[in-house]
Scaffold this motif. Structure first.
Motif, PDB file in Angstrom:
ATOM      1  N   ASN A 175      16.264  10.762 -20.016  1.00  0.00           N
ATOM      2  CA  ASN A 175      17.055  10.817 -21.235  1.00  0.00           C
ATOM      3  C   ASN A 175      18.537  10.653 -20.919  1.00  0.00           C
ATOM      4  O   ASN A 175      19.041  11.259 -19.972  1.00  0.00           O
ATOM      5  CB  ASN A 175      16.850  12.150 -21.958  1.00  0.00           C
ATOM      6  N   GLY A 176      19.210   9.830 -21.712  1.00  0.00           N
ATOM      7  CA  GLY A 176      20.661   9.725 -21.614  1.00  0.00           C
ATOM      8  C   GLY A 176      21.189   9.020 -20.389  1.00  0.00           C
ATOM      9  O   GLY A 176      22.348   9.205 -20.008  1.00  0.00           O
ATOM     10  N   LEU A 177      20.376   8.169 -19.766  1.00  0.00           N
ATOM     11  CA  LEU A 177      20.858   7.482 -18.555  1.00  0.00           C
ATOM     12  C   LEU A 177      22.021   6.550 -18.871  1.00  0.00           C
ATOM     13  O   LEU A 177      22.983   6.457 -18.105  1.00  0.00           O
ATOM     14  CB  LEU A 177      19.711   6.694 -17.911  1.00  0.00           C
ATOM     15  N   LYS A 178      21.957   5.868 -19.997  1.00  0.00           N
ATOM     16  CA  LYS A 178      23.049   4.962 -20.358  1.00  0.00           C
ATOM     17  C   LYS A 178      24.359   5.731 -20.520  1.00  0.00           C
ATOM     18  O   LYS A 178      25.419   5.264 -20.083  1.00  0.00           O
ATOM     19  CB  LYS A 178      22.710   4.212 -21.654  1.00  0.00           C
ATOM     20  N   GLU A 179      24.292   6.900 -21.134  1.00  0.00           N
ATOM     21  CA  GLU A 179      25.501   7.704 -21.292  1.00  0.00           C
ATOM     22  C   GLU A 179      26.058   8.136 -19.942  1.00  0.00           C
ATOM     23  O   GLU A 179      27.272   8.156 -19.736  1.00  0.00           O
ATOM     24  CB  GLU A 179      25.199   8.927 -22.159  1.00  0.00           C
TER      25      GLU A 179
END
Length: 398
Positions: free
Chosen positions: A235-239
Motif C-alpha cells: 500500500n502507498g508505494l507510489k507515495e
C-alpha cells in the motif's frame, strides 16, 4: 675348435631402452585417455559430462572414488560438488559440504608450488591428531592423488582420486585435465547464473513472474493435493517513491520480500512492481494458517511496511487459477478498506481541514453530511483482471 661345439653369447643392457619404451607407452596411454576425456566434456549436459569424466579417471587410476571439490574463497570453505564411486564404495559427497579450507592447509602449499598433491600412506604422511587425518580416515582413505583447479592464478578447487592402485606415480592425466574441467565448471556457473537471472527477481532475490508462470504450469500438469495462495500488495508505494525517492521505495520492497522469504521461503514470488504471490503446495490448512498468522505478527513489528493481503486454501478437486483469483479478490477488498482509512490522502485532507477525528465509518459519514460534501465514483462499472489500476478493462465513466 678341435671339433667341439662353441656357443657365443652377447649381452646388451636394454634397461634404458625398455624404460624409454615404457615411458613412451605411458605417454601414449595418457594422451589417448586425455583425448577421450576431452571428448566426453564436449557434451551439452555439463553435469552429466563431468560425472562421466570422473568415472573414466577413476577407472584409469583404478581408484575407489573420483571427485571434484570447489572452493568458496570468500568464506574460506570447500564443498564436494561431483563424485564417482566404484562398485561397493559408499558415497561421501553429502558429508563433505562447506568444510573449512584450513583442513587442507598442507595441500594448498603443494598446490601453490607444484599444482599437484599426493599421499602414499595416510599413517606415514599425515599426523594422527590432525583434522586432515580425521576426515580422511573417516572415509577409509589410505592414499590419494589430486591436482588443483585455477582461475586467474587463484586456486578454485581440485580434482582427486582416492586409494588409486594404478598409475599413481604419474599425475600427467589428472594435471592435464584441470584446464578442461575448469572451463566446464565455469560454463556450468554461467548457465546457472543465466537461469538465475531468468527466474529470480534481482531486486529482492525472490522468484520472478517467469518462474511463477512455470510453477503454475507444473501444478496444472501435476495437480497438488492442496494449495494455499497468498496475494500481497504493498500500500502507498507510489507515495513513498514520490515523497522519499525510488531508492527508499526499493528498500521497502526489499524489506517486504525479506519478510515473505522468512515465512514462506521459496514459495514466494514477486510478480509485479509492488505485487507478491505465495503458492504453498501440499500443506495442511492448519500449517497454512499458522504461516499467515506468523506473517501478520512480523508485519506488526515493521510499522513502516503496509500491505494488503488476500489468502485462500483448498484441497481436493479445485481449479488452481480460480483459487488464485479468489485470493486476489480478497486482497483487493482489503486494499479498498485500506484506502478508506484516515491515512488515505482524501481523509487526511479532510482531517486537516476540519480538525475532526476520522477513524470510523460513522465519523466519515458525519463529516460528509455536516459539510455537505458529495462523493461519487468516477468509474461506474468495469472488468478487473487484477488489483492494479492497469488491470481495469472496459471501464464506463460516470
Amino acid at each position: 675348435v678341435e671339433e667341439r661345439n662353441v656357443r657365443m653369447e652377447i649381452a646388451v643392457n636394454i634397461t634404458e631402452k625398455q624404460k624409454e619404451t615404457q615411458e613412451l607407452q605411458n605417454r601414449l596411454t595418457n594422451e589417448e585417455m586425455l583425448v577421450r576425456c576431452i571428448h566426453t566434456l564436449s557434451g551439452v549436459d555439463v553435469d552429466n559430462a563431468i560425472c562421466r569424466l570422473l568415472e573414466m579417471v577413476g577407472n584409469f587410476y583404478e581408484g575407489e572414488r573420483a571427485y571434484i571439490f570447489e572452493f568458496d574463497n570468500e568464506h574460506k570453505l570447500l564443498s564436494n560438488t561431483y563424485e564417482w564411486c566404484a562398485e561397493g564404495i559408499v558415497p561421501q559427497q553429502s558429508k563433505l559440504q562447506r568444510l573449512p579450507l584450513s583442513i587442507i592447509e598442507r595441500w594448498m602449499q603443494y598446490f601453490e608450488k607444484n599444482g599437484e598433491f599426493y599421499i602414499n600412506s595416510l599413517q606415514a604422511s599425515v599426523h594422527p591428531d590432525s583434522s586432515e587425518h580425521a576426515i580422511l580416515s573417516m572415509q577409509s582413505i589410505d592414499s590419494l592423488i589430486a591436482a588443483c583447479l585455477k582461475k586467474d592464478h587463484e586456486i578454485t578447487g581440485f580434482i582427486g582420486v582416492d586409494n588409486p592402485k594404478h598409475n599413481m606415480n604419474d599425475l600427467t592425466l589428472l594435471s592435464s585435465l584441470t584446464y578442461f574441467v575448469k572451463n566446464d565448471l565455469e560454463k556450468r556457473h554461467m548457465l546457472l547464473q543465466l537461469e538465475r537471472m531468468s527466474y529470480v527477481d534481482l531486486l529482492t532475490g525472490l522468484y520472478n513472474r517467469n518462474r511463477y508462470n512455470c510453477v503454475l504450469q507444473e501444478m496444472e500438469d501435476d495437480h497438488p493435493d492442496s494449495l494455499g495462495v497468498v496475494y500481497v500488495d504493498m500500500n502507498g508505494l507510489k507515495e513513498l517513491n514520490d515523497s522519499y525517492g525510488h531508492d527508499y521505495g526499493d528498500f521497502m520492497i526489499q524489506e517486504t520480500a525479506r519478510i515473505l522469504l522468512q515465512i514462506f521461503d521459496k514459495d514466494a514470488y514477486r510478480i509485479g512492481g509492488d505485487e507478491f504471490i505465495i503458492l504453498c503446495r501440499d500443506v495442511s490448512e492448519q500449517t497454512f494458517h499458522s504461516r499467515i498468522d506468523a506473517l501478520h505478527q512480523l508485519l506488526k513489528q515493521h510499522q513502516n511496511i503496509n500491505v494488503s493481503i488476500g489468502f485462500f486454501w483448498n484441497a481436493g478437486d479445485f481449479d488452481i487459477r480460480h483459487e488464485i483469483a479468489r485470493a486476489d479478490e480478497r486482497m483487493y477488498i482489503e486494499k479498498q478498506e485500506y484506502y478508506g482509512f484516515a491515512h488515505n490522502r482524501f481523509w487526511k485532507i479532510m482531517h486537516t481541514v476540519f480538525d475532526m477525528p476520522i477513524n470510523s465509518y460513522e465519523q466519515k459519514k458525519e463529516i460528509l453530511y455536516r459539510h455537505q460534501i458529495l462523493l461519487w465514483d468516477v468509474i461506474g462499472e468495469c472488468e478487473r483482471e487484477g488489483s492494479l489500476d492497469s488491470a481495469i478493462r472496459k471501464e464506463k465513466v460516470n
